[in-house]
Enzyme design. Structure first.
Site, short mmCIF file in Angstrom:
data_model
loop_
_atom_site.label_atom_id
_atom_site.label_comp_id
_atom_site.label_asym_id
_atom_site.label_seq_id
_atom_site.Cartn_x
_atom_site.Cartn_y
_atom_site.Cartn_z
N TYR A 148 -2.49 5.39 -3.99
CA TYR A 148 -3.56 6.34 -3.71
C TYR A 148 -3.11 7.65 -4.34
O TYR A 148 -1.93 8.03 -4.22
CB TYR A 148 -3.74 6.54 -2.20
CG TYR A 148 -4.66 5.52 -1.55
CD1 TYR A 148 -5.93 5.28 -2.06
CD2 TYR A 148 -4.27 4.84 -0.41
CE1 TYR A 148 -6.78 4.37 -1.44
CE2 TYR A 148 -5.12 3.92 0.21
CZ TYR A 148 -6.38 3.70 -0.32
OH TYR A 148 -7.22 2.81 0.29
N LYS A 151 -7.93 -0.59 -9.38
CA LYS A 151 -8.52 -1.36 -8.27
C LYS A 151 -9.77 -0.64 -7.78
O LYS A 151 -9.67 0.49 -7.28
CB LYS A 151 -7.50 -1.50 -7.14
CG LYS A 151 -8.03 -2.22 -5.91
CD LYS A 151 -6.91 -2.47 -4.91
CE LYS A 151 -7.39 -3.19 -3.68
NZ LYS A 151 -8.10 -2.33 -2.74
N HIS A 164 -13.64 -2.69 -1.73
CA HIS A 164 -12.77 -2.32 -0.62
C HIS A 164 -13.12 -3.15 0.63
O HIS A 164 -13.03 -2.68 1.76
CB HIS A 164 -12.89 -0.83 -0.33
CG HIS A 164 -11.57 -0.18 0.03
ND1 HIS A 164 -10.73 0.36 -0.90
CD2 HIS A 164 -10.95 0.02 1.23
CE1 HIS A 164 -9.66 0.87 -0.31
NE2 HIS A 164 -9.76 0.66 0.99
N THR A 209 -5.94 2.72 -6.94
CA THR A 209 -7.22 2.49 -6.24
C THR A 209 -8.18 3.65 -6.51
O THR A 209 -7.84 4.80 -6.28
CB THR A 209 -6.98 2.34 -4.73
OG1 THR A 209 -6.15 1.18 -4.54
CG2 THR A 209 -8.29 2.15 -3.97
N SER A 260 0.83 -1.21 0.00
CA SER A 260 0.00 0.00 0.00
C SER A 260 0.86 1.26 0.00
O SER A 260 1.95 1.28 0.56
CB SER A 260 -0.89 -0.01 1.24
OG SER A 260 -1.46 1.26 1.46
C1 LIG Z 1 -7.02 -2.75 7.32
C2 LIG Z 1 -7.22 -2.54 5.86
C3 LIG Z 1 -6.47 -1.56 5.19
C4 LIG Z 1 -6.65 -1.37 3.82
N1 LIG Z 1 -5.87 -0.46 3.17
C5 LIG Z 1 -5.94 -0.35 1.82
C6 LIG Z 1 -5.03 0.49 1.13
O1 LIG Z 1 -4.15 1.12 1.71
N2 LIG Z 1 -5.17 0.56 -0.23
C7 LIG Z 1 -6.13 -0.14 -0.92
O2 LIG Z 1 -6.22 -0.04 -2.14
N3 LIG Z 1 -6.98 -0.97 -0.26
C8 LIG Z 1 -6.90 -1.09 1.07
N4 LIG Z 1 -7.73 -1.97 1.72
C9 LIG Z 1 -8.67 -2.80 0.94
C10 LIG Z 1 -8.00 -4.10 0.51
O3 LIG Z 1 -7.00 -3.88 -0.45
C11 LIG Z 1 -9.01 -5.08 -0.11
O4 LIG Z 1 -9.68 -4.43 -1.17
C12 LIG Z 1 -10.03 -5.61 0.88
O5 LIG Z 1 -9.46 -5.81 2.16
C13 LIG Z 1 -10.57 -6.93 0.36
O6 LIG Z 1 -11.58 -7.42 1.16
P1 LIG Z 1 -11.35 -8.53 2.31
O7 LIG Z 1 -10.71 -7.80 3.45
O8 LIG Z 1 -12.72 -8.99 2.62
O9 LIG Z 1 -10.46 -9.60 1.74
C14 LIG Z 1 -7.60 -2.16 3.10
C15 LIG Z 1 -8.32 -3.13 3.78
C16 LIG Z 1 -8.14 -3.33 5.14
C17 LIG Z 1 -8.92 -4.42 5.81
#
Ligand SMILES: Cc1cc2nc3c(=O)[nH]c(=O)nc-3n(C[C@H](O)[C@H](O)[C@H](O)COP(=O)(O)O)c2cc1C
Length: 395
Positions: free
Chosen positions: A134, A257, A281, A160, A110
């Protein structure tokens, strides 16, 4: 030390993470937007897809190896980019990248990671690394991040687009967890009840800054200033013109994404993107967003083989992964399961998650009468229609 013999699935990892993390930190990972309908639907949607097994087949020798973004991969899975990971476990990103490298699957770093992209690359040179971007208001930051990722040999850039409005996550609001954790008596109690986390993270490694950004923002000096900079400087708007610019800057695989609609998938293809990671997300942003799995058939029907179609959100089991592959996905990313795994046991925890998922994928393949991933197709699944006659051809 975690006894992984007692950890049989993601739910067990989640329970182990809950026992290690202070409640507000656990809730930050676990929670979703508003009433958490999207979050729950991301799971329940898998119950609307069931298998049509084939039994008269020799499946003694099987392989779950596949191709992701045109390169061989040990399994059709990867770890989704997550910010803040090093608040859940010290050196979490390093642990994830190492576990992924050992299984030859990609790891998404990330923008908001607790380690710089260059340091991660140097520490795990053999890893398949994707960088998640981002977008910031200052284009100089965007350009610098993209060229640094290129320079550091990242294979793919994931831009994203589904966080174009700040989300409303009510667990975080209730817990007083926004830029940092409010020092209320209740939160102090939650933290004090997790001495291992205090030892490892709070006084051990320390709460992470965002080194990918800190280089470009001298005001970032600690965890709080990093989070503040991040939330105050994001650009909440990214359109096709921006994507075309990004395409000219980035020479590697470019994935968007957050795209879930067939019309947007076609447009980003038109702009020169190589693929999409369909995502809501993980139900953290738009309440009642459809699950990517529901949208998958219509997106695959629209784009065919012209782009890489991956997805995330709600994947917890090997069977979930196989359902998505049968419906036309190239691969699946997992978010929270990996966050729980790293909190439960660092690199060993993530490796355990990967091993459990691999085993379930392999087993499911066998039950379906398949010996290789590329044999999977829509013929292997039976799909319920959520609302008959509406929104064809979704689930
Ligand atoms: C704690 C956390 C932080 C996240 N941070 C980002 C991020 O920095 N950038 C991003 O594109 N998605 C972020 N996401 C989304 C994840 O990339 C992903 O799309 C999502 O967790 C998928 O769903 P799942 O948790 O049910 O597997 C984050 C998700 C979580 C749980």
């Amino acid at each position: 030390m975690q006894d992984f013999r007692k950890i049989h699935n993601v739910e067990d990892l989640r329970a182990a993470a809950a026992a290690y993390l202070p409640k507000p930190v656990f809730d930050f990972i676990d929670g979703g937007a508003e009433d958490e309908v999207a979050l729950r639907n991301n799971r329940s949607v898998f119950e609307r897809v069931r298998f049509r097994p084939r039994t008269m087949a020799d499946v003694q020798v099987r392989s779950i190896e596949t191709t992701l973004l045109g390169k061989p991969a040990g399994a059709p899975i990867g770890i989704a980019p997550m910010g803040g990971l090093s608040s859940f476990s010290p050196n979490a990103e390093l642990a994830m990248a190492r576990a992924c490298a050992a299984a030859n699957i990609p790891y998404g770093l990330s923008t908001a990671a607790g380690i710089s992209m260059e340091d991660l690359r140097a520490a795990v040179p053999e890893a398949r690394l994707w960088f998640q971007l981002y977008v910031f208001r200052d284009d100089r930051i965007n350009e610098a991040l993209v060229s640094r990722a290129q320079e550091a040999g990242y294979e793919a850039l994931l831009v994203t687009t589904d966080t174009h409005v700040a989300p409303k996550r009510e667990r975080d609001r209730r817990n007083g967890f926004s830029l940092s954790l409010d020092k209320t008596p209740r939160n102090i109690m939650h933290v004090l009840s997790r001495p291992r986390w205090i030892r490892d993270v709070l006084v051990g490694a320390g709460l992470p800054t965002m080194p990918n950004l800190a280089v470009h923002a001298p005001e970032i000096v600690d965890n709080l200033s990093a989070t503040k900079f991040f939330s105050q400087n994001r650009r909440y708007g990214f359109d096709y013109a921006h994507l075309r610019v990004m395409r000219r800057m980035w020479k590697g695989k470019l994935l968007v994404k957050g795209v879930m609609r067939p019309d947007e998938a076609m447009q980003v293809l038109e702009c020169g993107a190589d693929g999409i990671v369909m995502s809501n997300h993980g139900g953290r942003n738009l309440e009642s967003a459809a699950a990517p799995l529901e949208m998958l058939p219509e997106v695959v029907d629209a784009v065919g083989k012209r782009m890489h179609v991956l997805l995330d959100s709600g994947f917890r089991r090997g069977t979930d992964v196989v359902k998505a592959l049968a419906l036309g996905a190239e691969g699946v990313l997992m978010g929270r399961p990996a966050a729980f795994a790293v909190a439960a046991g660092g690199e060993a925890g993530v490796s355990h998650l990967v091993a459990l998922t691999r085993d379930e994928i392999d087993r499911t393949l066998g039950y379906l009468g398949c010996t290789a991933i590329d044999q999977l197709g829509r013929d292997h699944v039976l799909v319920d229609r959520a609302m008959p006659g509406r929104n064809e051809p979704g689930l």
